[in-house]
Write a protein that holds these residues in place. Structure first.
Motif, mmCIF file in Angstrom:
data_model
loop_
_atom_site.group_PDB
_atom_site.id
_atom_site.type_symbol
_atom_site.label_atom_id
_atom_site.label_comp_id
_atom_site.label_asym_id
_atom_site.label_seq_id
_atom_site.Cartn_x
_atom_site.Cartn_y
_atom_site.Cartn_z
ATOM 1 N N PHE A 18 -6.783 13.420 -4.182
ATOM 2 C CA PHE A 18 -8.155 12.994 -3.911
ATOM 3 C C PHE A 18 -9.050 14.207 -4.133
ATOM 4 O O PHE A 18 -8.844 15.256 -3.529
ATOM 5 N N PRO A 64 -8.021 2.921 -7.265
ATOM 6 C CA PRO A 64 -7.330 3.543 -6.138
ATOM 7 C C PRO A 64 -8.270 4.371 -5.260
ATOM 8 O O PRO A 64 -9.020 5.206 -5.756
ATOM 9 N N HIS A 65 -8.215 4.104 -3.963
ATOM 10 C CA HIS A 65 -9.079 4.807 -3.023
ATOM 11 C C HIS A 65 -8.503 4.709 -1.617
ATOM 12 O O HIS A 65 -7.659 3.857 -1.342
ATOM 13 N N MET A 66 -8.973 5.580 -0.744
ATOM 14 C CA MET A 66 -8.614 5.544 0.666
ATOM 15 C C MET A 66 -9.901 5.445 1.473
ATOM 16 O O MET A 66 -10.755 6.333 1.399
ATOM 17 N N THR A 67 -10.060 4.368 2.222
ATOM 18 C CA THR A 67 -11.272 4.160 3.016
ATOM 19 C C THR A 67 -11.220 5.020 4.272
ATOM 20 O O THR A 67 -10.222 5.017 4.998
ATOM 21 N N VAL A 127 -15.230 6.260 0.923
ATOM 22 C CA VAL A 127 -13.864 6.357 0.422
ATOM 23 C C VAL A 127 -13.586 7.681 -0.269
ATOM 24 O O VAL A 127 -14.490 8.326 -0.806
ATOM 25 N N CYS A 181 0.824 -1.206 0.000
ATOM 26 C CA CYS A 181 0.000 0.000 0.000
ATOM 27 C C CYS A 181 0.858 1.256 0.000
ATOM 28 O O CYS A 181 2.068 1.217 0.200
ATOM 29 N N GLY A 238 -8.954 8.069 -5.435
ATOM 30 C CA GLY A 238 -7.585 8.488 -5.687
ATOM 31 C C GLY A 238 -7.263 8.638 -7.158
ATOM 32 O O GLY A 238 -7.772 7.900 -7.997
ATOM 33 N N HIS A 282 -4.705 4.414 4.263
ATOM 34 C CA HIS A 282 -3.785 3.949 3.231
ATOM 35 C C HIS A 282 -4.512 3.799 1.901
ATOM 36 O O HIS A 282 -5.733 3.827 1.855
ATOM 37 N N VAL A 283 -3.747 3.618 0.847
ATOM 38 C CA VAL A 283 -4.266 3.284 -0.472
ATOM 39 C C VAL A 283 -3.680 1.917 -0.835
ATOM 40 O O VAL A 283 -2.462 1.788 -0.981
ATOM 41 N N SER A 284 -4.517 0.902 -0.928
ATOM 42 C CA SER A 284 -4.037 -0.444 -1.259
ATOM 43 C C SER A 284 -3.529 -0.487 -2.691
ATOM 44 O O SER A 284 -4.138 0.085 -3.590
ATOM 45 N N GLN A 306 1.092 4.843 2.080
ATOM 46 C CA GLN A 306 0.686 5.456 3.335
ATOM 47 C C GLN A 306 0.991 6.949 3.259
ATOM 48 O O GLN A 306 2.145 7.328 3.056
#
Length: 195
Positions: free
Chosen positions: A95, A147-150, A114, A24, A117, A59-61, A26
């Protein structure tokens, strides 16, 4: 005899495969603070309920290595070799929108909220290069990602909407060991993106 990394013995109500390994991005502390403030505002304005992710878990996985009953040292070694094989420059990620994703069928009350991204060709290249490196060491890799951040999980859907843009420079990526059911992350390794 194959060894395993028996890091934890407190099984409790954890899943059958409680040890997750993934790559990921960070964000830095300043970006995490900005993301948290957006989450605070959304929860207040929309009166959202749900479980927020702790700031240190944002984080973005990139790539999911797998979920395991026990994390075997050969899998950990292979993932580290894949990470080490990636070489590219830092790049900007941003974002600009927030929305809820569809929940898993058996978890209707846990819709992920989310930030979407954007990282252009550089982010797509990092994802693709890491996937190729994983395949070369015998790991499976995803062919595509969103791509995303939860920010949180909750019962209320939030339609897509613009936010004040958040930008940060991606300077490295990490390999994370997640203790499923315990909401704990351990950074196993980190690789810098160099100019």
């Amino acid at each position: 005899m194959q060894s395993s990394l028996d890091l934890f013995d407190d099984q409790g109500n954890r899943p059958k495969k409680p040890e997750r390994l993934f790559f990921c991005l960070q964000p830095d502390d300043e970006t995490r603070s900005r993301v948290t403030r957006i989450g605070d505002r959304l929860f207040s304005e929309k009166r959202l309920r749900g479980t927020r992710l702790k700031m240190e878990r944002l984080h973005v996985s990139l790539q999911h290595v797998g979920d395991y009953k026990r994390l075997r040292t050969k899998l950990l070694y292979a993932a580290q070799m894949a990470g080490k094989a990636v070489s590219m420059r830092p790049f900007e990620m941003k974002f600009r929108f927030v929305q809820s994703f569809e929940p898993a069928p058996h978890k209707q009350d846990r819709q992920p909220l989310v930030l979407l991204g954007e990282g252009g060709d550089a982010l797509a290249n990092l994802f693709r290069t890491l996937g190729i490196a994983m395949t070369k060491v015998g790991l499976q890799a995803a062919a595509e990602f969103n791509p995303h951040m939860t920010l949180s999980y909750g019962p209320q859907p939030v339609p897509i909407q613009a936010i004040e843009p958040i930008r940060f420079v991606v300077k490295d990526f990490a390999l994370i060991h997640s203790r499923l059911g315990l909401t704990q992350y351990e950074v196993i390794d980190r690789w810098p993106l160099v100019t």
